[in-house]
Design a protein around this motif. Structure first.
Motif, short mmCIF file in Angstrom:
data_model
loop_
_atom_site.label_atom_id
_atom_site.label_comp_id
_atom_site.label_asym_id
_atom_site.label_seq_id
_atom_site.Cartn_x
_atom_site.Cartn_y
_atom_site.Cartn_z
N ASP A 126 1.10 -1.66 -0.31
CA ASP A 126 0.07 0.14 -0.12
C ASP A 126 0.81 1.26 0.18
N GLU A 127 1.99 1.53 0.82
CA GLU A 127 3.04 2.52 1.10
C GLU A 127 3.05 2.92 -0.71
N ALA A 128 4.20 1.22 -1.18
CA ALA A 128 4.92 1.93 -2.55
C ALA A 128 4.01 1.54 -3.06
N ARG A 129 2.29 1.65 -3.71
CA ARG A 129 1.35 1.90 -4.49
C ARG A 129 1.17 3.21 -4.18
N THR A 130 1.44 4.56 -2.46
CA THR A 130 0.53 5.84 -2.44
C THR A 130 1.99 6.19 -2.93
N GLU A 131 3.67 5.48 -2.70
CA GLU A 131 4.74 6.61 -3.75
C GLU A 131 4.71 6.52 -5.12
N LEU A 132 4.07 5.21 -5.85
CA LEU A 132 4.28 4.91 -6.92
C LEU A 132 2.83 6.38 -7.64
#
Length: 93
Positions: A10-16
């Protein structure tokens, strides 16, 4: 030395997504026929590819939003050393 960070999907998707949105904002300010705009479009494509990969992994049912992944990035010095040998280093978002 490769630097790494452990984050959730979820954090990775948000950053992307934030990176993609920032590129869209920057592209709005540029003439689309410039080298800088082309580089930003390429970068956006890379970020979108990574985000789509995360979405695909989640759709397969093995990963969920809380799955932790480790991501890494080369330092600028490492990229320069590899670049001086003619390689095309990748960049982590």
């Amino acid at each position: 030395m490769l630097t790494t960070q452990t984050i959730t999907i979820d954090e990775a998707r948000t950053e992307l997504t934030e990176g993609i949105d920032a590129i869209d904002d920057a592209l709005d300010e540029l003439d689309e026929d410039t080298d800088q705009a082309a580089e930003l479009r390429d970068r956006k494509g890379t970020l979108s590819y990574w985000r789509n990969g995360l979405d695909w992994q989640m759709s397969e049912g093995e990963w969920d939003a809380n799955t932790e992944i480790t991501v890494g990035a080369m330092t600028a010095g490492e990229e320069a050393m590899i670049g001086s040998r003619g390689a095309q280093p990748g960049r982590a978002g």
